[in-house]
Design a protein around this motif. Structure first.
Motif, mmCIF file in Angstrom:
data_model
loop_
_atom_site.group_PDB
_atom_site.id
_atom_site.type_symbol
_atom_site.label_atom_id
_atom_site.label_comp_id
_atom_site.label_asym_id
_atom_site.label_seq_id
_atom_site.Cartn_x
_atom_site.Cartn_y
_atom_site.Cartn_z
ATOM 1 N N LEU A 143 -0.577 -25.956 -7.891
ATOM 2 C CA LEU A 143 -1.447 -24.876 -8.365
ATOM 3 C C LEU A 143 -1.321 -24.844 -9.875
ATOM 4 O O LEU A 143 -0.213 -24.683 -10.400
ATOM 5 N N TYR A 144 -2.434 -25.015 -10.591
ATOM 6 C CA TYR A 144 -2.353 -25.172 -12.043
ATOM 7 C C TYR A 144 -3.437 -24.371 -12.752
ATOM 8 O O TYR A 144 -4.407 -23.911 -12.139
ATOM 9 N N GLY A 145 -3.277 -24.213 -14.047
ATOM 10 C CA GLY A 145 -4.247 -23.517 -14.881
ATOM 11 C C GLY A 145 -5.263 -24.487 -15.461
ATOM 12 O O GLY A 145 -4.930 -25.303 -16.320
ATOM 13 N N ALA A 146 -6.508 -24.401 -15.013
ATOM 14 C CA ALA A 146 -7.540 -25.338 -15.449
ATOM 15 C C ALA A 146 -8.004 -25.063 -16.880
ATOM 16 O O ALA A 146 -8.723 -25.877 -17.456
ATOM 17 N N ASP A 147 -7.620 -23.928 -17.447
ATOM 18 C CA ASP A 147 -8.019 -23.586 -18.812
ATOM 19 C C ASP A 147 -6.879 -23.779 -19.800
ATOM 20 O O ASP A 147 -6.934 -23.281 -20.925
ATOM 21 N N SER A 148 -5.845 -24.509 -19.415
ATOM 22 C CA SER A 148 -4.648 -24.651 -20.254
ATOM 23 C C SER A 148 -4.279 -26.112 -20.441
ATOM 24 O O SER A 148 -4.017 -26.828 -19.462
ATOM 25 N N ALA A 149 -4.241 -26.562 -21.704
ATOM 26 C CA ALA A 149 -3.808 -27.932 -21.987
ATOM 27 C C ALA A 149 -2.368 -28.141 -21.541
ATOM 28 O O ALA A 149 -2.000 -29.223 -21.068
ATOM 29 N N TYR A 150 -1.539 -27.105 -21.697
ATOM 30 C CA TYR A 150 -0.144 -27.157 -21.264
ATOM 31 C C TYR A 150 -0.058 -27.475 -19.774
ATOM 32 O O TYR A 150 0.612 -28.421 -19.346
ATOM 33 N N SER A 151 -0.776 -26.707 -18.965
ATOM 34 C CA SER A 151 -0.713 -26.861 -17.518
ATOM 35 C C SER A 151 -1.312 -28.189 -17.066
ATOM 36 O O SER A 151 -0.739 -28.901 -16.229
ATOM 37 N N MET A 152 -2.440 -28.560 -17.649
ATOM 38 C CA MET A 152 -3.115 -29.787 -17.236
ATOM 39 C C MET A 152 -2.313 -31.039 -17.620
ATOM 40 O O MET A 152 -2.283 -32.023 -16.885
ATOM 41 N N GLY A 153 -1.646 -30.993 -18.778
ATOM 42 C CA GLY A 153 -0.812 -32.116 -19.180
ATOM 43 C C GLY A 153 0.365 -32.313 -18.240
ATOM 44 O O GLY A 153 0.718 -33.451 -17.888
ATOM 45 N N ASP A 198 -6.011 -15.304 -14.827
ATOM 46 C CA ASP A 198 -6.273 -14.722 -13.509
ATOM 47 C C ASP A 198 -5.122 -13.825 -13.066
ATOM 48 O O ASP A 198 -3.972 -14.003 -13.496
ATOM 49 N N ILE A 199 -5.446 -12.876 -12.210
ATOM 50 C CA ILE A 199 -4.400 -12.004 -11.656
ATOM 51 C C ILE A 199 -4.343 -12.098 -10.128
ATOM 52 O O ILE A 199 -3.402 -11.597 -9.518
ATOM 53 N N ASP A 200 -5.338 -12.715 -9.509
ATOM 54 C CA ASP A 200 -5.380 -12.855 -8.056
ATOM 55 C C ASP A 200 -5.418 -14.337 -7.704
ATOM 56 O O ASP A 200 -6.383 -15.045 -7.997
ATOM 57 N N PHE A 201 -4.349 -14.816 -7.029
ATOM 58 C CA PHE A 201 -4.217 -16.224 -6.662
ATOM 59 C C PHE A 201 -4.171 -16.419 -5.148
ATOM 60 O O PHE A 201 -3.859 -17.508 -4.671
ATOM 61 N N LYS A 202 -4.482 -15.374 -4.404
ATOM 62 C CA LYS A 202 -4.260 -15.422 -2.955
ATOM 63 C C LYS A 202 -5.138 -16.464 -2.256
ATOM 64 O O LYS A 202 -4.714 -17.078 -1.275
ATOM 65 N N SER A 203 -6.356 -16.664 -2.724
ATOM 66 C CA SER A 203 -7.226 -17.659 -2.095
ATOM 67 C C SER A 203 -6.627 -19.061 -2.238
ATOM 68 O O SER A 203 -6.545 -19.813 -1.243
ATOM 69 N N GLN A 204 -6.198 -19.412 -3.442
ATOM 70 C CA GLN A 204 -5.590 -20.728 -3.669
ATOM 71 C C GLN A 204 -4.291 -20.877 -2.880
ATOM 72 O O GLN A 204 -4.000 -21.937 -2.311
ATOM 73 N N LEU A 205 -3.504 -19.808 -2.851
ATOM 74 C CA LEU A 205 -2.219 -19.863 -2.162
ATOM 75 C C LEU A 205 -2.396 -19.997 -0.648
ATOM 76 O O LEU A 205 -1.598 -20.664 0.032
ATOM 77 N N THR A 206 -3.444 -19.395 -0.124
ATOM 78 C CA THR A 206 -3.735 -19.533 1.309
ATOM 79 C C THR A 206 -4.097 -20.975 1.650
ATOM 80 O O THR A 206 -3.641 -21.528 2.667
ATOM 81 N N ASN A 207 -4.898 -21.601 0.792
ATOM 82 C CA ASN A 207 -5.244 -23.014 1.007
ATOM 83 C C ASN A 207 -3.997 -23.896 0.971
ATOM 84 O O ASN A 207 -3.853 -24.842 1.752
ATOM 85 N N ILE A 208 -3.113 -23.580 0.039
ATOM 86 C CA ILE A 208 -1.866 -24.350 -0.069
ATOM 87 C C ILE A 208 -0.998 -24.129 1.169
ATOM 88 O O ILE A 208 -0.420 -25.085 1.711
ATOM 89 N N LYS A 209 -0.916 -22.901 1.615
ATOM 90 C CA LYS A 209 -0.129 -22.606 2.822
ATOM 91 C C LYS A 209 -0.617 -23.444 4.004
ATOM 92 O O LYS A 209 0.187 -24.003 4.768
ATOM 93 N N ASN A 210 -1.935 -23.542 4.155
ATOM 94 C CA ASN A 210 -2.507 -24.277 5.282
ATOM 95 C C ASN A 210 -2.200 -25.774 5.210
ATOM 96 O O ASN A 210 -2.238 -26.472 6.238
ATOM 97 N N ALA A 211 -1.877 -26.271 4.007
ATOM 98 C CA ALA A 211 -1.537 -27.690 3.843
ATOM 99 C C ALA A 211 -0.077 -27.978 4.176
ATOM 100 O O ALA A 211 0.327 -29.142 4.231
ATOM 101 N N LYS A 212 0.729 -26.930 4.372
ATOM 102 C CA LYS A 212 2.127 -27.037 4.780
ATOM 103 C C LYS A 212 2.969 -27.936 3.854
ATOM 104 O O LYS A 212 3.587 -28.919 4.288
ATOM 105 N N PRO A 213 3.045 -27.610 2.571
ATOM 106 C CA PRO A 213 3.830 -28.431 1.636
ATOM 107 C C PRO A 213 5.320 -28.157 1.744
ATOM 108 O O PRO A 213 5.740 -27.078 2.169
ATOM 109 N N ASP A 214 6.115 -29.150 1.347
ATOM 110 C CA ASP A 214 7.563 -28.953 1.211
ATOM 111 C C ASP A 214 7.893 -28.210 -0.069
ATOM 112 O O ASP A 214 8.929 -27.539 -0.158
ATOM 113 N N ALA A 215 7.034 -28.362 -1.090
ATOM 114 C CA ALA A 215 7.248 -27.724 -2.390
ATOM 115 C C ALA A 215 5.907 -27.598 -3.091
ATOM 116 O O ALA A 215 4.956 -28.327 -2.791
#
Length: 373
Positions: free
Chosen positions: A165-175, A201-218
């Motif tokens: 999960l990353y910030g698409a508006d941030s050179a720091y995050s994208m790098g 952003d202040i609401d990340f629940k939609s992205q986090l739900t998608n990640i949850k469904n992918a069942k990552p280790d980290a």
């Protein structure tokens, strides 16, 4: 030995045509935010640098000459950083320490390189800050190295399936993401989900739900601490239970999050390990605490200290404040700082170790492991 002799010969030649240390004081200018949201980085960096300068002056300064260190507030604004740079340059300062944030580093770095004045940022981690420049350096490692470190850590810890999960508006995050993905591929990790949001952003629940469904280790979260303080409770709310991997921007999450027990699932790469029993680290933490009445909370306090050390050691070795002579020393310097031994590669990036850190349930940071370059 031949290389050392050649470097010394070059320094001596430059010194013969450059002004010696005849000044009443040696002036070094610091630029970074002391007000606004980014002051949480600027203030500890200034404090670390001031601590080194105070200790240096108490020991006699540089070749008997005291150092005058002046830090000015750029409030995280490009126009203000540019104005401060010109003020320091016009007043004949020997070097620039800073700026703190990437945008201001790019603005001042371009000017410093054009004018030929040494600049060392303690916290600008984006690759382009120093790339292709002759006079611009950093005492922190670069974003790409942190992505590399955390991908290696994930692989070595046994995490096979990783989400991002990353910030698409941030050179720091994208790098960071680009470097993490590249090394994850080398290490055979599978990226099971990749979600984008914005740093504001202040609401990340939609992205986090998608990640949850992918069942990552980290989950790799290249965000600053204020955003992570929002993301972690929302992850719990949607039922995502996993390990979170961060970078140096994670360090101040403890000041922003209410439920500190959530931090036990977070590990991140950092420039410094405050709980090390290394003598230099102990002395730094003790000195900082005595001077400012509190322990340093982020590793950039240490890289600020080391940026001041690198600049002053270069001036000392050059025997002059002439910019070209000092820069020649910087290119070949190797010094022991509180964050490790510092020398510079062909892009003026430090060759040094990174530290993986974690938190306990009260938010106290602890050393996990060290990753060498």
């Amino acid at each position: 030995m031949k290389k050392i002799a050649l470097v010394l010969a070059m320094i001596m030649a430059l010194s013969l045509c450059a002004p010696a240390l005849a000044e009443d004081t040696i002036k070094i200018g610091g630029i970074g935010p002391l007000t606004g949201g980014a002051a949480m980085y600027g203030i500890p960096i200034r404090n670390g640098a001031e601590l080194y300068i105070d200790q240096l002056n108490a020991a006699g300064g540089i070749n008997g000459v005291k150092v005058e260190f002046v830090w000015e507030d750029d409030a995280g604004k490009n126009e203000q950083a540019q104005k401060l740079y010109y003020d320091f340059y016009d007043d004949g300062y020997a070097a620039i320490l800073g700026p703190v944030l990437t945008d201001q580093c790019n603005v001042v770095g371009m000017l410093a390189d054009e004018d030929g004045i040494p600049m060392v940022t303690p916290s600008g981690t984006a690759f382009d800050i120093t790339a292709g420049k002759t006079y611009v350096y950093r005492s922190c490692f670069i974003d790409e190295f942190q992505g590399y470190v955390m991908a290696n850590y994930a692989a070595e810890t046994g995490y096979k399936n990783v989400a991002i999960l990353y910030g698409a508006d941030s050179a720091y995050s994208m790098g960071l993401v680009a470097a993490f993905e590249a090394q994850a591929k080398v290490k055979g990790l599978t990226i099971v989900a990749k979600e984008a949001a914005n740093f504001t952003d202040i609401d990340f629940k939609s992205q986090l739900t998608n990640i949850k469904n992918a069942k990552p280790d980290a989950v790799f979260l290249p965000y600053y601490g204020d955003a992570m303080a929002l993301i972690l409770p929302q992850a719990k709310e949607v039922g995502l239970e996993t390990i979170y991997l961060g970078a140096d921007g994670t360090a101040n999450v403890v000041e922003n999050i209410a439920d500190k027990s959530l931090l036990t699932s977070v590990v991140y790469s950092d420039h410094f390990a405050f709980d090390s029993d290394d003598e230099a680290v102990v002395n730094f933490v003790t000195g900082y605490t005595a001077k400012y009445g509190e322990k340093p909370e982020i590793s950039f306090a240490a890289t600020g200290y080391d940026a001041a050390l690198v600049i002053c050691e270069a001036i000392k070795a050059a025997g002059t404040t002439d910019h070209d002579a000092v820069n020649e020393v910087l290119k070949n310097i190797s010094v022991e700082g509180v964050s490790g031994v510092i020398s510079f590669d062909e892009n003026n990036n430090p060759v040094k170790s990174a530290f993986v850190m974690g938190f306990d349930a009260e938010g106290n940071k602890h050393f996990v492991t060290r990753v060498d370059p």
